[in-house]
Design a protein around this motif. Structure first.
Motif, mmCIF file in Angstrom:
data_model
loop_
_atom_site.group_PDB
_atom_site.id
_atom_site.type_symbol
_atom_site.label_atom_id
_atom_site.label_comp_id
_atom_site.label_asym_id
_atom_site.label_seq_id
_atom_site.Cartn_x
_atom_site.Cartn_y
_atom_site.Cartn_z
ATOM 1 N N PRO A 33 24.647 -7.586 79.268
ATOM 2 C CA PRO A 33 23.634 -8.698 79.467
ATOM 3 C C PRO A 33 22.288 -8.740 79.274
ATOM 4 C CG PRO A 33 25.409 -8.920 81.043
ATOM 5 C CD PRO A 33 25.439 -7.692 80.591
ATOM 6 N N ASP A 34 21.642 -7.361 79.826
ATOM 7 C CA ASP A 34 20.378 -7.007 79.595
ATOM 8 C C ASP A 34 19.886 -6.758 78.210
ATOM 9 O OD1 ASP A 34 21.647 -4.456 79.654
ATOM 10 O OD2 ASP A 34 19.988 -3.575 80.485
ATOM 11 N N ALA A 35 20.730 -6.583 77.281
ATOM 12 C CA ALA A 35 20.322 -6.506 75.833
ATOM 13 C C ALA A 35 19.878 -7.802 75.629
ATOM 14 C CB ALA A 35 21.477 -5.953 74.916
ATOM 15 N N ASP B 219 17.336 -11.276 80.141
ATOM 16 C CA ASP B 219 18.788 -10.931 79.611
ATOM 17 C C ASP B 219 18.944 -11.864 78.722
ATOM 18 O OD1 ASP B 219 19.468 -13.145 80.960
ATOM 19 O OD2 ASP B 219 20.162 -12.192 82.780
ATOM 20 N N SER B 220 20.497 -11.700 78.151
ATOM 21 C CA SER B 220 20.604 -12.439 77.029
ATOM 22 C C SER B 220 21.173 -13.702 77.387
ATOM 23 C CB SER B 220 21.895 -11.879 76.263
ATOM 24 O OG SER B 220 22.839 -11.540 76.849
ATOM 25 N N HIS C 265 17.038 -20.370 76.552
ATOM 26 C CA HIS C 265 15.664 -20.637 76.167
ATOM 27 C C HIS C 265 15.708 -20.931 74.395
ATOM 28 C CE1 HIS C 265 11.363 -20.665 75.657
ATOM 29 N NE2 HIS C 265 11.747 -20.082 74.546
ATOM 30 N N LEU C 266 16.459 -20.230 73.816
ATOM 31 C CA LEU C 266 16.489 -20.607 72.327
ATOM 32 C C LEU C 266 17.210 -21.698 72.251
ATOM 33 C CD1 LEU C 266 16.569 -17.044 70.946
ATOM 34 C CD2 LEU C 266 14.779 -18.582 70.696
ATOM 35 N N SER C 267 18.402 -22.028 72.723
ATOM 36 C CA SER C 267 19.337 -23.184 72.411
ATOM 37 C C SER C 267 18.503 -24.351 72.731
ATOM 38 C CB SER C 267 20.515 -22.915 73.416
ATOM 39 O OG SER C 267 21.274 -22.187 72.984
ATOM 40 N N GLY D 57 24.188 -16.130 73.047
ATOM 41 C CA GLY D 57 23.531 -14.781 73.597
ATOM 42 C C GLY D 57 24.460 -13.582 73.153
ATOM 43 N N GLY D 58 24.322 -12.533 72.937
ATOM 44 C CA GLY D 58 24.865 -11.320 72.673
ATOM 45 C C GLY D 58 25.831 -10.919 73.606
ATOM 46 N N HIS D 59 25.798 -11.501 75.021
ATOM 47 C CA HIS D 59 26.606 -10.943 76.023
ATOM 48 C C HIS D 59 28.067 -11.772 75.706
ATOM 49 C CE1 HIS D 59 24.938 -14.909 76.969
ATOM 50 N NE2 HIS D 59 26.035 -15.174 77.711
ATOM 51 N N ARG D 60 28.115 -12.861 74.869
ATOM 52 C CA ARG D 60 29.113 -13.304 74.547
ATOM 53 C C ARG D 60 30.037 -12.529 73.280
ATOM 54 N NH1 ARG D 60 29.582 -18.297 76.651
ATOM 55 N NH2 ARG D 60 27.529 -19.250 77.138
#
Length: 131
Positions: A79-81, A53-54, A60-62, A71-74
């Motif tokens: 969240p699963d996008a 999930d995002s 991970h990316l941070s 993440g896109g959830h922000r």
């Protein structure tokens, strides 16, 4: 100001090229120094790394990039996008002097710090894609 606009545009285009080379979907940059990346096409290799999930993608990316990658959830995505928002200016360096060197350079993307940052950026996404 015009030099900064050119620099940020070139930097965003270079980062976008590295994203798409890794199989990440992202619209080409139009304005501003941000890219919105959709890693949904990489769901299987991401799941193999326990990124589903995002929220996990953001963490991970941070860590991988050493700076916040929200993440896109922000931004209202489910969240699963598997989407993130990427700020490209940090690729220019962490100090005013590094950023000024890039701004003053006739070829800022080839400057050692910037070139290395772009390589690391591309490698981080390449590893997520299974490369």
């Amino acid at each position: 100001a015009a030099a900064a606009v050119r620099l940020y545009g070139a930097l965003a285009r270079a980062a976008h090229e590295r994203l798409t080379a890794a199989g990440v979907l992202s619209r080409p940059p139009q304005a501003g120094p941000y890219l919105y990346a959709d890693l949904g096409e990489l769901r299987a290799p991401l799941a193999a790394r326990a990124i589903t999930d995002s929220v996990e993608l953001e963490a991970h990316l941070s860590t991988a990039l050493g700076r916040p990658v929200p993440g896109g959830h922000r931004f209202g995505d489910a969240p699963d996008a598997l989407r993130v928002r990427i700020s490209t200016p940090p690729l220019l360096g962490t100090t005013d002097e590094e950023r000024q060197r890039a701004l003053d350079s006739p070829d800022p993307l080839a400057a050692p710090g910037v070139a290395d940052a772009l390589t690391g950026f591309g490698s981080a996404f390449g590893r997520l894609a299974g490369g």
